[in-house]
Design a protein around this motif. Sequence first.
Motif, PDB file in Angstrom:
ATOM      1  N   GLY A  99      38.229   8.055  40.166  1.00 27.54           N
ATOM      2  CA  GLY A  99      38.998   8.974  39.332  1.00 27.54           C
ATOM      3  C   GLY A  99      40.272   9.482  39.958  1.00 27.54           C
ATOM      4  N   VAL A 100      40.677   8.892  41.100  1.00 26.52           N
ATOM      5  CA  VAL A 100      41.808   9.446  41.840  1.00 26.52           C
ATOM      6  C   VAL A 100      43.112   9.400  41.044  1.00 26.52           C
ATOM      7  N   ALA A 101      43.245   8.426  40.148  1.00 24.78           N
ATOM      8  CA  ALA A 101      44.482   8.310  39.366  1.00 24.78           C
ATOM      9  C   ALA A 101      44.679   9.496  38.429  1.00 24.78           C
ATOM     10  N   ASP A 102      43.588  10.190  38.098  1.00 22.82           N
ATOM     11  CA  ASP A 102      43.674  11.322  37.171  1.00 22.82           C
ATOM     12  C   ASP A 102      43.951  12.648  37.885  1.00 22.82           C
ATOM     13  N   TYR A 103      43.810  12.679  39.209  1.00 24.00           N
ATOM     14  CA  TYR A 103      43.978  13.936  39.934  1.00 24.00           C
ATOM     15  C   TYR A 103      45.450  14.285  40.119  1.00 24.00           C
ATOM     16  N   SER A 161      39.834  23.264  45.723  1.00 20.56           N
ATOM     17  CA  SER A 161      39.148  23.454  44.446  1.00 20.56           C
ATOM     18  C   SER A 161      39.634  22.384  43.482  1.00 20.56           C
ATOM     19  N   ILE A 162      38.687  21.719  42.816  1.00 18.32           N
ATOM     20  CA  ILE A 162      39.004  20.665  41.860  1.00 18.32           C
ATOM     21  C   ILE A 162      38.578  21.124  40.476  1.00 18.32           C
ATOM     22  N   ASP A 163      39.540  21.232  39.573  1.00 22.31           N
ATOM     23  CA  ASP A 163      39.226  21.567  38.184  1.00 22.31           C
ATOM     24  C   ASP A 163      38.659  20.307  37.540  1.00 22.31           C
ATOM     25  N   ASN A 164      37.372  20.336  37.209  1.00 21.73           N
ATOM     26  CA  ASN A 164      36.705  19.143  36.698  1.00 21.73           C
ATOM     27  C   ASN A 164      37.261  18.666  35.365  1.00 21.73           C
ATOM     28  N   LYS A 165      37.937  19.558  34.644  1.00 23.49           N
ATOM     29  CA  LYS A 165      38.486  19.195  33.333  1.00 23.49           C
ATOM     30  C   LYS A 165      39.926  18.705  33.454  1.00 23.49           C
ATOM     31  N   TYR A 170      34.289  23.843  38.173  1.00 24.60           N
ATOM     32  CA  TYR A 170      35.062  23.533  39.377  1.00 24.60           C
ATOM     33  C   TYR A 170      34.157  22.929  40.451  1.00 24.60           C
ATOM     34  N   THR A 171      34.735  22.080  41.270  1.00 20.35           N
ATOM     35  CA  THR A 171      34.068  21.577  42.469  1.00 20.35           C
ATOM     36  C   THR A 171      34.866  22.074  43.662  1.00 20.35           C
ATOM     37  N   THR A 172      34.201  22.741  44.597  1.00 21.00           N
ATOM     38  CA  THR A 172      34.877  23.291  45.771  1.00 21.00           C
ATOM     39  C   THR A 172      34.407  22.557  47.022  1.00 21.00           C
ATOM     40  N   VAL A 173      35.349  22.065  47.811  1.00 12.92           N
ATOM     41  CA  VAL A 173      35.052  21.259  48.990  1.00 12.92           C
ATOM     42  C   VAL A 173      35.752  21.856  50.204  1.00 12.92           C
ATOM     43  N   ALA A 174      35.106  21.771  51.372  1.00 11.43           N
ATOM     44  CA  ALA A 174      35.720  22.217  52.625  1.00 11.43           C
ATOM     45  C   ALA A 174      36.302  21.009  53.351  1.00 11.43           C
ATOM     46  N   LEU A 175      37.530  21.142  53.818  1.00 11.04           N
ATOM     47  CA  LEU A 175      38.192  20.093  54.592  1.00 11.04           C
ATOM     48  C   LEU A 175      38.501  20.653  55.980  1.00 11.04           C
TER      49      LEU A 175
END
Length: 389
Positions: A283-287, A103-107, A75-80
């Motif tokens: 990679g935005v199209a995959d999110y 939280s972004i699930d990298n898979k 996972y990648t975790t980012v603060a907004l």
Amino acid sequence: MSKKKKQLKAVQAAKMRKKRRNKRRKRIFVLTAEVIILTFLLGTAYVMAKYDKIQRVEIDSENVTVNEGAVKEGYTTVALFGGDSREGQLGAGTHADTIIIASIDNKTKEIRLVSIYRDTFLKQKDDKYNKANSAYFRGGPEEAISMLNENLDLDIEDYVTVDFKALVDTIDLMGGIEIDIQEEEVQYMNEFLQETADVAGTEANFIEHAGEQKLDGAQAVTYARSTAGGDYKRTERQRLVIEKIFEKAVKTKISTINKIIDKVFEQVSTSFSLKEALGLAAGVADYQLGETAGFPFEKQDDVRYKNCGSVVVAQGLAENVQELHTFLYPNEEEKPVSDTVQQISDDIAYLTGVTRPKELDEEKTEGEETSDTSVGEEMTSEEVDSEEQ
């Protein structure tokens, strides 16, 4: 049917209604993320050409707190953060009206968002306790990230901050959005509309009546930031504004989007490098945007603590943090909170006198037991309505 069973049925029905609502609300509901996603949607070429407009801040990882065992693999975790700047600067001295954990699930590429209520009572860098948004005001994004990591067992390294003026500009360039204003919201909006317009450098067009109407940028942002109905009602208005923006965004011409970027990028601060930003854009199209939630999940409002004023206190920070991790990282194996978070949880209970009601955990336990004994069964809407009656 016994009283206890009736209560259990009511709890289960409420949970099912909440689950259905969450499925319908799988959109970003905050005043920062919509601008970030909107800009990255435009592709790598725009990001590369205009990245130098962004306020780039490098975060020193040596100065960022991360509790032992907090790192999440996969996972990648980012603060907004949603800034409330008066001078165009988005560092220390800026009020972070909105605090989001993404939280972004990298898979799977699923993004889950949790809004941290700005008045949440948490430990600060000086070992004192204050509202969550005070960390950003005192020490900028670096101190705010450390605060989130230490209190919530997170491993955040990067952030994005957007000034609320960016939202005003975005809505104006899109031609406004349609909102149904309630009678009780008119007074609150007009009370603060001039301030919003002054900061954004636009004209204040006051609301003359309730009902559905087209709002310009200053009006829409004032509507979203209005405190009418409390902080939780405010987040509902934020979510509605974002939904309206997305409805318009899909119909907006590229030439207009380009104008939005020219204005918005100057009001963005981030620790992401150009290379990292390009990676996100590519990679935005995959999110996929997943579910959203507010933290703390179980809380006590309007608690008075020394010079902090009214604060929101988690009913058991440790238990709430465990729920947070289950929500943000659904594919991770559950484990106890760190000793650091447990100590902070105990300190908060001692300082505020707010403890976790036993009924909360009893309801959860009963719900889990019922779920285990009825695998494969799901109540229909008719059955839910029958139980409610």
